[in-house]
Design a protein around this motif. Structure first.
Motif, mmCIF file in Angstrom:
data_model
loop_
_atom_site.group_PDB
_atom_site.id
_atom_site.type_symbol
_atom_site.label_atom_id
_atom_site.label_comp_id
_atom_site.label_asym_id
_atom_site.label_seq_id
_atom_site.Cartn_x
_atom_site.Cartn_y
_atom_site.Cartn_z
ATOM 1 N N ILE A 214 84.403 49.872 37.908
ATOM 2 C CA ILE A 214 85.400 48.951 38.438
ATOM 3 C C ILE A 214 84.756 47.939 39.385
ATOM 4 N N ASP A 215 83.650 48.333 40.034
ATOM 5 C CA ASP A 215 82.928 47.394 40.902
ATOM 6 C C ASP A 215 82.338 46.250 40.082
ATOM 7 N N VAL A 216 81.874 46.574 38.880
ATOM 8 C CA VAL A 216 81.350 45.547 37.976
ATOM 9 C C VAL A 216 82.462 44.574 37.593
ATOM 10 N N TYR A 217 83.647 45.114 37.311
ATOM 11 C CA TYR A 217 84.765 44.268 36.899
ATOM 12 C C TYR A 217 85.161 43.299 38.009
ATOM 13 N N PHE A 218 85.142 43.756 39.271
ATOM 14 C CA PHE A 218 85.435 42.850 40.388
ATOM 15 C C PHE A 218 84.307 41.839 40.575
ATOM 16 N N ARG A 219 83.077 42.287 40.413
ATOM 17 C CA ARG A 219 81.929 41.368 40.555
ATOM 18 C C ARG A 219 81.973 40.264 39.512
ATOM 19 N N SER B 281 83.703 49.212 50.474
ATOM 20 C CA SER B 281 82.847 50.342 50.834
ATOM 21 C C SER B 281 81.349 50.055 50.712
ATOM 22 N N TYR B 282 80.962 48.929 50.093
ATOM 23 C CA TYR B 282 79.540 48.567 50.052
ATOM 24 C C TYR B 282 79.163 47.946 51.393
ATOM 25 N N GLU C 276 95.134 51.423 60.832
ATOM 26 C CA GLU C 276 93.831 51.597 60.184
ATOM 27 C C GLU C 276 92.893 52.454 61.022
ATOM 28 N N ALA C 277 91.869 52.960 60.327
ATOM 29 C CA ALA C 277 90.732 53.592 60.984
ATOM 30 C C ALA C 277 89.467 52.882 60.524
ATOM 31 N N VAL C 278 88.509 52.729 61.426
ATOM 32 C CA VAL C 278 87.199 52.207 61.060
ATOM 33 C C VAL C 278 86.288 53.396 60.776
ATOM 34 N N VAL C 279 85.614 53.337 59.641
ATOM 35 C CA VAL C 279 84.757 54.429 59.196
ATOM 36 C C VAL C 279 83.320 53.946 59.100
ATOM 37 N N LYS C 280 82.405 54.688 59.700
ATOM 38 C CA LYS C 280 80.973 54.451 59.515
ATOM 39 C C LYS C 280 80.558 55.186 58.255
ATOM 40 N N LEU C 281 80.166 54.417 57.231
ATOM 41 C CA LEU C 281 79.939 55.017 55.925
ATOM 42 C C LEU C 281 78.655 55.822 55.874
ATOM 43 N N ALA C 282 78.764 57.004 55.268
ATOM 44 C CA ALA C 282 77.594 57.805 54.945
ATOM 45 C C ALA C 282 77.149 57.565 53.515
ATOM 46 N N ALA C 283 78.096 57.214 52.649
ATOM 47 C CA ALA C 283 77.786 56.956 51.235
ATOM 48 C C ALA C 283 78.945 56.195 50.611
ATOM 49 N N ALA C 284 78.602 55.353 49.647
ATOM 50 C CA ALA C 284 79.599 54.618 48.866
ATOM 51 C C ALA C 284 79.349 54.880 47.397
ATOM 52 N N GLY C 285 80.402 55.154 46.644
ATOM 53 C CA GLY C 285 80.265 55.377 45.210
ATOM 54 C C GLY C 285 80.121 54.067 44.456
ATOM 55 N N VAL C 286 79.343 54.108 43.379
ATOM 56 C CA VAL C 286 79.162 52.952 42.486
ATOM 57 C C VAL C 286 79.899 53.259 41.188
ATOM 58 N N ASN C 287 80.812 52.370 40.802
ATOM 59 C CA ASN C 287 81.674 52.610 39.647
ATOM 60 C C ASN C 287 81.808 51.345 38.810
ATOM 61 N N LYS D 155 90.700 40.396 39.633
ATOM 62 C CA LYS D 155 90.753 39.296 40.581
ATOM 63 C C LYS D 155 90.931 39.803 42.017
ATOM 64 N N ALA D 156 90.262 39.123 42.936
ATOM 65 C CA ALA D 156 90.431 39.360 44.367
ATOM 66 C C ALA D 156 90.016 38.081 45.092
ATOM 67 N N PRO D 157 90.631 37.785 46.227
ATOM 68 C CA PRO D 157 90.252 36.587 46.979
ATOM 69 C C PRO D 157 88.784 36.646 47.384
ATOM 70 N N LEU D 158 88.075 35.549 47.162
ATOM 71 C CA LEU D 158 86.655 35.474 47.489
ATOM 72 C C LEU D 158 86.456 34.854 48.873
ATOM 73 N N PRO D 159 85.372 35.218 49.572
ATOM 74 C CA PRO D 159 84.375 36.220 49.201
ATOM 75 C C PRO D 159 84.917 37.640 49.397
ATOM 76 N N ILE D 160 84.331 38.586 48.663
ATOM 77 C CA ILE D 160 84.753 39.980 48.782
ATOM 78 C C ILE D 160 83.542 40.865 49.056
ATOM 79 N N VAL D 161 83.805 41.959 49.768
ATOM 80 C CA VAL D 161 82.837 43.045 49.889
ATOM 81 C C VAL D 161 83.198 44.065 48.818
ATOM 82 N N LEU D 162 82.256 44.352 47.930
ATOM 83 C CA LEU D 162 82.519 45.252 46.815
ATOM 84 C C LEU D 162 82.629 46.704 47.282
ATOM 85 N N GLY D 163 82.990 47.557 46.327
ATOM 86 C CA GLY D 163 83.024 48.988 46.581
ATOM 87 C C GLY D 163 84.422 49.521 46.730
#
Length: 322
Positions: A42-47, A91-92, A29-40, A52-60
């Protein structure tokens, strides 16, 4: 670090601004310092818990930024590289740990915000137009929600190929945006029945392909305006899920094709991801693909970004800025 976390599925209020540890990279893996995250969407569907995804989750599912650390087994990525990705949760946030084989380098001439805007929606428009239904000059395509994030990019790509684009939109403002993107015909579905108008515009011959991200309210009527052996490409469901459909109707309407594709199946290999992202970035650099970044929200305002997205108040791309 700050991150948007969901502990229980729900509406926009389910998203909480949390303090979490900065991730450490695993071997690959690489760790990335985010400059921007897209809103889509699919993020609503996960929210909502629809996906489905194991909770808690970081969206994006989409982000861009600078590599700050790499794992022990990483050979072809280094600290300081500008990179982007999509299709992985997380990515959020201010930082994200991302598998290196899902990262692509951002070329000179493309900004971090452009990259975060283009990965998911740009590559979606690309596979829809270049693979799912291989558009060619002289085809006629109906694009629903043509002033939306994918819609504007798909309309531009289709126009550049030489396709006649019939675009459906809800307002005159969105009609202007679709025309500027290259749409040949505009149907305001709030004023006209898109089925009736499409039949009129095609002399009852129908269209070669329909790109439908709306779903419930448009699917069955769309099948009535496809030419024989035409294709319905259903790639979203902003109005809700399509109800059950008896497939015998496809033969009765002209041996139609229906597909429900997903971007991840079109970037499954490292080679295809690299080729597709390179093609999209190349279009941006050449000025053939213009991104409409409508609004950038601070990370803490993720709830407002989702409300605007779901309320159909937006055209083009929304970004969160950590």
């Amino acid at each position: 670090m700050k991150a948007i976390q969901v502990k229980q599925p729900g509406g926009p209020d389910a998203m909480e601004l949390a303090d979490l540890p900065i991730p450490q990279p695993k071997a690959n893996e690489a760790v990335v310092k985010l400059a921007a995250a897209g809103v889509n969407f699919i993020d609503v569907y996960f929210r909502e818990g629809r996906y489905k995804a194991p909770l808690p989750i970081v969206l994006g599912q989409e982000g861009a930024g600078e590599v700050t650390a790499v794992g022990d087994e990483v050979k072809d990525m280094q600290v300081g590289d500008r990179v982007a990705w999509c299709g992985l949760l997380g990515s959020y946030a201010e930082y994200a740990a991302v598998a290196v084989n899902r990262l692509v380098r951002i070329p000179d001439g493309v900004s971090d915000q452009q990259a975060a805007s283009a990965m998911l929606q740009g590559m979606t428009a690309h596979y829809l137009s270049h693979d799912t239904f291989l558009l060619k000059r002289g085809d006629t395509a109906l694009i629903h929600a043509a002033a939306g994030g994918v819609g504007l990019l798909l309309t531009q790509m289709a126009h550049n190929i030489g396709v006649r684009v019939i675009a459906t939109v809800s307002t005159e403002e969105k009609a202007r945006l679709a025309r500027d993107a290259g749409a040949d015909e505009i149907i305001l579905y709030t004023q006209s029945d898109f089925e009736v108008e499409t039949k009129r515009l095609t002399d009852n011959k129908g269209v070669d392909v329909i790109y439908d991200s709306v779903g419930k309210t448009t699917f069955e009527k769309g099948l009535n305006i496809l030419r024989p052996r035409g294709m319905m490409v259903l790639f979203g469901g902003s109005s809700g899920a399509v109800p059950p459909y008896d497939l015998i109707g496809l033969s009765q309407k002209g041996s139609l094709y229906v597909t429900r594709p997903s971007l991840m199946n079109y970037i499954a290999s490292r080679e295809e991801l690299a080729a597709r992202s390179t093609a999209v970035f190349g279009m941006i650099k050449a000025g053939k693909l213009k991104l409409r970044i409508e609004h950038s929200y601070p990370l803490a305002e993720a709830q407002r970004a989702h409300r605007d997205l779901e309320g159909r108040k937006t055209t083009g791309k929304l970004l969160l800025i950590p």
